[in-house]
Design an enzyme around this catalytic site. Structure first.
Site, PDB file in Angstrom:
ATOM      1  N   ARG A 161       0.875  -1.182   0.000  1.00 27.40           N
ATOM      2  CA  ARG A 161       0.000   0.000   0.000  1.00 27.40           C
ATOM      3  C   ARG A 161       0.904   1.221   0.000  1.00 27.40           C
ATOM      4  O   ARG A 161       2.124   1.113   0.055  1.00 27.40           O
ATOM      5  CB  ARG A 161      -1.036  -0.016   1.144  1.00 27.40           C
ATOM      6  CG  ARG A 161      -0.677  -0.704   2.426  1.00 27.40           C
ATOM      7  CD  ARG A 161       0.446  -0.078   3.180  1.00 27.40           C
ATOM      8  NE  ARG A 161       0.203   1.333   3.432  1.00 27.40           N
ATOM      9  CZ  ARG A 161       1.107   2.231   3.687  1.00 27.40           C
ATOM     10  NH1 ARG A 161       2.391   1.886   3.738  1.00 27.40           N
ATOM     11  NH2 ARG A 161       0.820   3.488   3.893  1.00 27.40           N
ATOM     12  N   GLY A 162       0.270   2.397  -0.062  1.00 24.22           N
ATOM     13  CA  GLY A 162       1.062   3.626  -0.225  1.00 24.22           C
ATOM     14  C   GLY A 162       1.164   3.906  -1.716  1.00 24.22           C
ATOM     15  O   GLY A 162       1.488   3.006  -2.507  1.00 24.22           O
ATOM     16  N   ALA A 163       0.894   5.165  -2.084  1.00 27.72           N
ATOM     17  CA  ALA A 163       0.725   5.487  -3.505  1.00 27.72           C
ATOM     18  C   ALA A 163       1.906   5.062  -4.392  1.00 27.72           C
ATOM     19  O   ALA A 163       1.714   4.363  -5.403  1.00 27.72           O
ATOM     20  CB  ALA A 163       0.435   6.978  -3.649  1.00 27.72           C
TER      21      ALA A 163
ATOM     22  N   GLN B  47      -2.324   2.550   9.971  1.00 20.93           N
ATOM     23  CA  GLN B  47      -1.011   2.541   9.298  1.00 20.93           C
ATOM     24  C   GLN B  47       0.032   3.319  10.095  1.00 20.93           C
ATOM     25  O   GLN B  47       1.222   3.041   9.994  1.00 20.93           O
ATOM     26  CB  GLN B  47      -1.127   3.156   7.891  1.00 20.93           C
ATOM     27  CG  GLN B  47      -1.903   2.316   6.894  1.00 20.93           C
ATOM     28  CD  GLN B  47      -3.346   2.738   6.821  1.00 20.93           C
ATOM     29  OE1 GLN B  47      -3.934   3.147   7.816  1.00 20.93           O
ATOM     30  NE2 GLN B  47      -3.942   2.631   5.653  1.00 20.93           N
TER      31      GLN B  47
ATOM     32  N   ASP C 257      -1.833  10.827  -2.014  1.00 19.89           N
ATOM     33  CA  ASP C 257      -2.207   9.798  -2.998  1.00 19.89           C
ATOM     34  C   ASP C 257      -2.528  10.398  -4.352  1.00 19.89           C
ATOM     35  O   ASP C 257      -2.494   9.715  -5.370  1.00 19.89           O
ATOM     36  CB  ASP C 257      -3.406   8.994  -2.490  1.00 19.89           C
ATOM     37  CG  ASP C 257      -2.959   8.069  -1.379  1.00 19.89           C
ATOM     38  OD1 ASP C 257      -2.826   8.541  -0.231  1.00 19.89           O
ATOM     39  OD2 ASP C 257      -2.683   6.888  -1.676  1.00 19.89           O
TER      40      ASP C 257
ATOM     41  N   ARG D 192      -7.533  -0.228  -6.672  1.00 19.78           N
ATOM     42  CA  ARG D 192      -7.725   0.879  -5.727  1.00 19.78           C
ATOM     43  C   ARG D 192      -7.837   2.173  -6.543  1.00 19.78           C
ATOM     44  O   ARG D 192      -6.973   2.464  -7.369  1.00 19.78           O
ATOM     45  CB  ARG D 192      -6.556   0.974  -4.729  1.00 19.78           C
ATOM     46  CG  ARG D 192      -6.446  -0.256  -3.836  1.00 19.78           C
ATOM     47  CD  ARG D 192      -5.518  -0.016  -2.655  1.00 19.78           C
ATOM     48  NE  ARG D 192      -6.091   0.934  -1.706  1.00 19.78           N
ATOM     49  CZ  ARG D 192      -5.405   1.468  -0.694  1.00 19.78           C
ATOM     50  NH1 ARG D 192      -4.130   1.168  -0.525  1.00 19.78           N
ATOM     51  NH2 ARG D 192      -5.985   2.304   0.143  1.00 19.78           N
TER      52      ARG D 192
ATOM     53  N   ASN E  48      -5.163  12.730   0.585  1.00 20.91           N
ATOM     54  CA  ASN E  48      -4.338  11.809   1.378  1.00 20.91           C
ATOM     55  C   ASN E  48      -5.261  11.055   2.335  1.00 20.91           C
ATOM     56  O   ASN E  48      -6.486  11.256   2.328  1.00 20.91           O
ATOM     57  CB  ASN E  48      -3.250  12.592   2.129  1.00 20.91           C
ATOM     58  CG  ASN E  48      -2.209  11.677   2.751  1.00 20.91           C
ATOM     59  OD1 ASN E  48      -1.687  10.785   2.083  1.00 20.91           O
ATOM     60  ND2 ASN E  48      -1.930  11.849   4.031  1.00 20.91           N
TER      61      ASN E  48
END
Ligand code: MRU
Length: 364
Positions: free
Chosen positions: A52-54, A200, A241, A89, A251
């Protein structure tokens, strides 16, 4: 980054031709890796937030295309793979950016040359991400150095969610300057928002900072405003993001509330992001698709029991519904500056265009 003396990236290719990732759904309790063998594996890893995380979502999607090209490099199979990955996503624009970049390279080539080229391009995307994050770190370090000169004994930084190396290939966006400041001897301390519902911050940011030896304190998401009123926050720094061409910052949900509190208390609020996170096709933040995830992430919580078992328990009455919108948009007027790999700019169309004169103007 190093964990117990070993250098890790979040994603890499193995000698056996798999794509190996750190399984972030198991952190902070277990550091385990997972091999992705097919495009379906890559899509599943993104959807279930193993990764995960852009920036890491984009890097994984690029490798997903490489896995698809190895299985069958024909146009229709690659188009189907791109559709599958794009559907995982919706909010992080790095996903579409990486898929477009892979398409642009592969569409030019005869099918029999695509697998090698795709593998090469995915690796190049990862290497470029590392360099961009390193550069964001250097520019953010200048900001932190200046703020540290005005702060008291330590520079108190508040961050939301995880925009560290686990969210990227290495270094991170918002946390890269923190690591560099710490390594440069600036006495930093990080307030880590736990970041409900998936935590997170509590699970990943705290894990990262602890592994690097950066002083930090995990706080409930609701504490930030009070800490700012008491003068205990010198700056806020978050990732993004998707940032529009006008500097609106999307975000992790809750970021907007921190920006409001920061504005009310005169605390500088920065977003750190690379080029791949800027959506040049949008001006207005309201046009960004906001991911809606399972209500179960709100109604339940997962952690390790005293007996050492990973357990999920219910928090909410059985009959109460829950809503789980995963991101929000911080208007540009609340953002002190954007920290990018090309430098720091105002969160505005003019600010971004000054740093990226080579990018297309937004059309809506
Ligand atoms: O839902 P997640 O964990 O993928 O959300 C991550 C964030 O919101 C990060 O702040 C963002 O992706 C920036 S990562 C450098």
């Amino acid at each position: 980054m190093r964990i117990s003396g070993t250098h890790y990236r979040t994603i890499w290719s193995t000698d056996s031709g798999a794509v190996r990732v750190i399984d972030q759904s198991r952190l902070p309790f277990e550091l385990v890796t997972l091999d992705l063998e097919t495009v379906a594996d890559a899509a599943h890893a993104i959807r279930t937030m193993v990764v995960r995380g852009a920036p890491l979502i984009g890097a994984t999607a690029a490798y997903g295309i490489a896995l698809a090209a190895r299985a069958d490099p024909c146009d229709s199979h690659l188009a189907e793979a791109a559709r599958t990955l794009q559907a995982t996503r919706p909010t992080a624009v790095n996903l579409a950016w990486a898929l477009r970049r892979m398409h642009n390279v592969l569409a030019e080539l005869e099918p029999h040359r695509r697998a090698d080229a795709a593998w090469h391009e995915a690796a190049a995307i990862c290497d470029a991400d590392v360099e961009q994050c390193r550069s964001i770190g250097r520019h953010g370090l200048d900001v932190m150095r200046a703020l540290a000169a005005k702060a008291g004994a330590r520079l108190n930084i508040l961050t939301h969610c995880n925009a560290g190396w686990l969210a990227c290939v290495d270094w991170g966006t918002a946390l890269a300057p923190v690591y560099m400041a710490h390594d440069a001897g600036i006495p930093v301390h990080v307030w880590v928002d736990e970041t409900r519902p998936r935590n997170q911050g509590a699970a990943l940011t705290a894990f990262e900072l602890g592994a690097h030896g950066v002083p930090h304190t995990v706080v409930a998401d609701n504490l930030g405003g009070h800490l700012m009123q008491r003068g205990q926050v010198d700056m806020v720094i978050v990732g993004s993001d998707r940032t529009t061409a006008a500097g609106e910052v999307c975000n992790k949900v809750g970021t907007y509330l921190k920006a409001l509190a920061a504005h009310d208390n005169g605390v500088p609020f920065y977003a750190a992001l690379p080029l791949s996170t800027i959506d040049w096709s949008l001006e207005a933040g309201e046009a960004i698709p906001i991911e809606e995830r399972s209500p179960q992430e709100v109604t339940h919580i997962t952690g390790r029991s005293a007996a050492g078992r990973i357990e999920t328990v219910r928090l909410v009455p059985e009959s109460s519904p829950a809503l789980n919108l995963a991101f929000d948009v911080t208007p540009a007027r609340l953002v002190t500056g954007l920290i990018t790999e090309r430098g720091v700019c105002a969160a505005s169309r003019a600010g971004l265009q000054r740093l990226y004169p080579d990018q297309p103007a937004a059309v809506e």
